[in-house]
Structure formats: C-alpha cells, structure tokens
Design a protein around this motif. Structure first.
Motif, mmCIF file in Angstrom:
data_model
loop_
_atom_site.group_PDB
_atom_site.id
_atom_site.type_symbol
_atom_site.label_atom_id
_atom_site.label_comp_id
_atom_site.label_asym_id
_atom_site.label_seq_id
_atom_site.Cartn_x
_atom_site.Cartn_y
_atom_site.Cartn_z
ATOM 1 N N ALA A 101 0.828 -1.208 0.000
ATOM 2 C CA ALA A 101 0.000 0.000 0.000
ATOM 3 C C ALA A 101 0.861 1.256 0.000
ATOM 4 C CB ALA A 101 -0.928 -0.004 1.209
ATOM 5 N N SER A 105 0.516 3.720 -4.481
ATOM 6 C CA SER A 105 -0.675 4.316 -3.881
ATOM 7 C C SER A 105 -1.953 4.060 -4.663
ATOM 8 C CB SER A 105 -0.471 5.829 -3.715
ATOM 9 O OG SER A 105 -0.258 6.454 -4.972
ATOM 10 N N HIS A 106 -1.858 3.522 -5.879
ATOM 11 C CA HIS A 106 -3.093 3.309 -6.641
ATOM 12 C C HIS A 106 -3.542 1.853 -6.644
ATOM 13 C CE1 HIS A 106 -0.890 1.594 -10.088
ATOM 14 N NE2 HIS A 106 -2.059 1.327 -10.625
ATOM 15 N N LYS A 108 -5.355 -1.446 -5.621
ATOM 16 C CA LYS A 108 -6.575 -1.796 -4.900
ATOM 17 C C LYS A 108 -6.425 -3.204 -4.314
ATOM 18 C CE LYS A 108 -8.956 1.898 -6.212
ATOM 19 N NZ LYS A 108 -9.421 2.930 -5.256
ATOM 20 N N ARG A 128 -9.535 1.897 -0.642
ATOM 21 C CA ARG A 128 -8.673 1.037 -1.461
ATOM 22 C C ARG A 128 -8.992 -0.434 -1.274
ATOM 23 N NH1 ARG A 128 -2.542 2.789 -0.642
ATOM 24 N NH2 ARG A 128 -2.349 1.395 -2.436
#
Length: 284
Positions: A101, A105-106, A108, A128
């Motif tokens: 994580a 940062s993107h 999921k 997320r």
C-alpha cells in the motif's frame, strides 16, 4: 508425503521486481510468476498479485516457518490489484499488504468481506479495499473477478454474512484463471465450479490433510488425487499446483500431483514453476 527439501529462487530481488514491471504481453498470452505457496503475479493488460507473502512468517518461538525467504520486499511492488483468498497469514500477510500500500498508492485490495476491518485497522484506507462476496462479480477495466465460496475447512461467513474464504474465477482479457486458494472439495463447491467456463489456467492446492497436521491445527486442502481429478473434470487447459512448498511441516511433493494427473489424462498440460520463473501462457 511430506518433503523438507528447500526450494531456491530462480530469480529474485530487484531483477525479478523489474522483470514483472517491464514485461510486455502479447494479445493472446499472459505472464505469471510463482511467489511460493499460493502466491502468484499474473500480468496481461493489468498486473495482479494473488496471495503474495513477501515477509517472514515465524512461530511462537520466533523461528521462521518459511523454507525460503521472500523474493523481494513489498515496498518494491508495482501493480494494479492485490487479491487475497482468506485471512490466514500465509495468504493475507498484513505486513506484505501494508508495505504494498505504501509502495504503490493506486493499488486496490480485493479480499473476502469478513477481513475488511482487519485490513482497515492495519492502516490501509477503506477506499482502497473492496470486499468480495461469493457469486457477486467484480468488474474492472480488462479484469473481471467472480468470487466463489471456499471450504476452509467449511463454507463459513461471519456474523454479518461476509465470506471468510473464497476461490476466484478471474478473467483477464480473454483468458480465464481459476485459483482455489485453500479449500476442501464439497458438493456445493463442485457444483459452482462446474457452472464456469473451462479455465485456461487452473491453480489447485495439493497439500492434502492428515491426522498429524490436523492435530497441529493445520487445516488441510485437496489431495494430489483430488486436484488432478478436478482438473480433468473441469477440462482445464493448463494446471499449476499450489500450496506445497513454503511452510515447514505442510509440504508435499508436487510430482505426486503430476503423476496422478498424467495417469488420468496422459495429454494433460501442467507445469511446476520454479520460484520467480517467468512463465508465458499462450491461449490455444
């Protein structure tokens, strides 16, 4: 049959992380890398990590339970999605997921709904985390995930009706992947699996179960024979066995699975990937 022979990495560290990030995929193909146990990276139009364990696992005495170290730290992971089958630390490794994580940062995280609070309490933003529920399809660009209830050791939900353990039927482009996570075979699971299109790539756990592991509170899985029979029943194009190599005291020789599969279907295709090996599957 238990085996205590250590496996070693074909490729690891930054070379492996960079290979995963920079590999380019042809239209009718998919690349995958084994991370040990049930962990894989699948890459086509998107990059998906499933059940990655990129940290140590220790017993109560502080001694490692792994036969081989993690290939690289989670902080170097680049990808799009992380998919976990259930909450056990050799499948949903909190240290790994929180490190990923931070790294990207993107990314999921898709997990069984019963474990959402566990991941949220570890510091991953709820925005997320996507809770997965059996029979409820999840659609993303270039990726579709159909969760299926797993029996680990029974089909279970929490007090809110959220699934505890799941299998996943994943479609990446026009390639179908079926990953069973940890599960026994039950009537309802078999019924669910037989409703699916034949998987191009099938990932069954093969470590089985026995009296001694049960006494150690070690939940079993499919046997090699059951996994081979299921691969034939589902008409899987290619089978890659899982859950046989990483945790001390919970291993099995994957060649037993290969022998069982070849006895049932001499034309069956299978592969036992080396750790960190890039394997390219090309759809027929």
């Amino acid at each position: 049959m238990q085996t205590n022979k250590k496996r070693t990495w074909y490729c690891q560290g930054n070379p492996l992380a960079e290979e995963i990030e920079h590999t380019t995929i042809w239209r009718d193909s998919l690349a995958l890398w084994s991370l040990g146990q049930c962990g894989f990276v699948w890459k086509k139009d998107v990059t998906l990590y499933i059940d990655p364990v990129l940290n140590d696992i220790k017993d109560s005495a502080g001694i490692t339970r792994r036969w081989f170290p993690a290939p690289f730290p989670p902080q170097v992971v680049k990808g799009d999605y992380v998919l976990c089958t259930h909450g056990h630390k050799d499948h949903m490794a909190i240290e790994t997921l929180t490190g990923i994580a931070v790294s990207d940062s993107h990314i999921k995280f898709i997990i069984p709904g019963a474990w959402m609070e566990t991941l949220s309490e570890a510091g991953i933003e709820k925005s997320r985390i996507l809770p997965a529920k059996a029979h409820e399809k999840i659609d993303f660009p270039n990726l579709t995930i159909l969760p299926i209830s797993a029996a680990h050791p029974e089909h279970r939900t929490d007090q809110n009706g959220q699934d505890m353990a799941l299998c996943y039927f994943v479609t990446m482009g026009d390639i179908h992947l079926l990953h069973l996570g940890d599960t026994y075979l039950t009537d309802s699971l078999l019924e669910d699996l037989q409703k699916l299109p034949a998987p191009h790539l099938f990932f069954p756990p093969i470590n089985g179960g026995d009296y001694f592991r049960t006494k150690r509170n070690c939940i079993g899985n499919l046997s090699c024979l059951e996994a081979a029979s299921l691969a034939c029943m589902l008409q899987a194009d290619f089978t890659i066995p899982t859950h046989f190599d990483m945790i001390k005291g919970n291993t099995v020789d994957p060649l037993i699975f290969a022998r069982e599969l070849m006895e049932q279907n001499p034309s069956a295709k299978w592969h036992i990937p080396s750790l960190g090996e890039r394997f390219i599957y090309v759809k027929r």
